[in-house]
Design an enzyme around this catalytic site. Structure first.
Site, mmCIF file in Angstrom:
data_model
loop_
_atom_site.group_PDB
_atom_site.id
_atom_site.type_symbol
_atom_site.label_atom_id
_atom_site.label_comp_id
_atom_site.label_asym_id
_atom_site.label_seq_id
_atom_site.Cartn_x
_atom_site.Cartn_y
_atom_site.Cartn_z
ATOM 1 N N GLY A 44 0.825 -1.194 0.000
ATOM 2 C CA GLY A 44 0.000 0.000 0.000
ATOM 3 C C GLY A 44 0.863 1.249 0.000
ATOM 4 O O GLY A 44 0.650 2.148 0.816
ATOM 5 N N HIS A 45 1.837 1.263 -0.913
ATOM 6 C CA HIS A 45 2.746 2.405 -1.003
ATOM 7 C C HIS A 45 3.463 2.400 -2.349
ATOM 8 O O HIS A 45 3.367 1.463 -3.112
ATOM 9 C CB HIS A 45 3.770 2.376 0.138
ATOM 10 N N ARG A 46 4.185 3.485 -2.577
ATOM 11 C CA ARG A 46 5.120 3.595 -3.694
ATOM 12 C C ARG A 46 6.361 4.261 -3.126
ATOM 13 O O ARG A 46 6.450 4.467 -1.917
ATOM 14 C CB ARG A 46 4.531 4.376 -4.869
#
Length: 125
Positions: A44-46
């Site tokens: 749930g990230h970049r």
């Protein structure tokens, strides 16, 4: 843009050997793996600068990716397949099988400052 590649693999009577090389910029600085998730989504990230390569060594999982323009969904279930994620790729790892082992190779050391948790906003078409 996410890129699913087949790793160069050599098969013989004594087993198979898959090779990860020249698939992302820089050198590999961090290696980790995820297992025993109890079906709880991860990620749930970049990133600002980190490239990642994901290989499901055992079992399977799904990877949702949004790069700010388009969405993709990948099922990783072969140890000779590798999903290359660029820094701009926001991703979530989910639907892990009970026996899943997901290997991640990164070209940067861990830094909390490199993570961007907010997903891209969906655009109306």
């Amino acid at each position: 843009m996410p890129n699913l590649v087949k790793l160069k693999t050599v098969h013989s009577d004594s087993g198979s050997l898959s090779v990860f090389e020249k698939l992302m910029p820089g050198t590999i600085k961090r290696v980790y793996y995820i297992y025993g998730t109890h079906h709880i989504p991860r990620g749930g990230h970049r990133h600002h600068s980190t490239w990642n390569a994901l290989i499901c060594l055992r079992g399977q999982c799904r990877i949702y990716v949004h790069n700010g323009v388009s969405e993709s969904l990948f099922v990783l279930n072969q140890p000779n397949e590798c999903l290359i994620l660029e820094p701009k790729d926001w991703y979530k790892m989910e639907d892990f099988s009970d026996d899943a082992i997901l290997l991640i190779l990164s070209n940067q050391y861990y830094s909390v400052k490199d993570y961007i948790d907010d997903p891209y906003q969906m655009t109306d078409k």
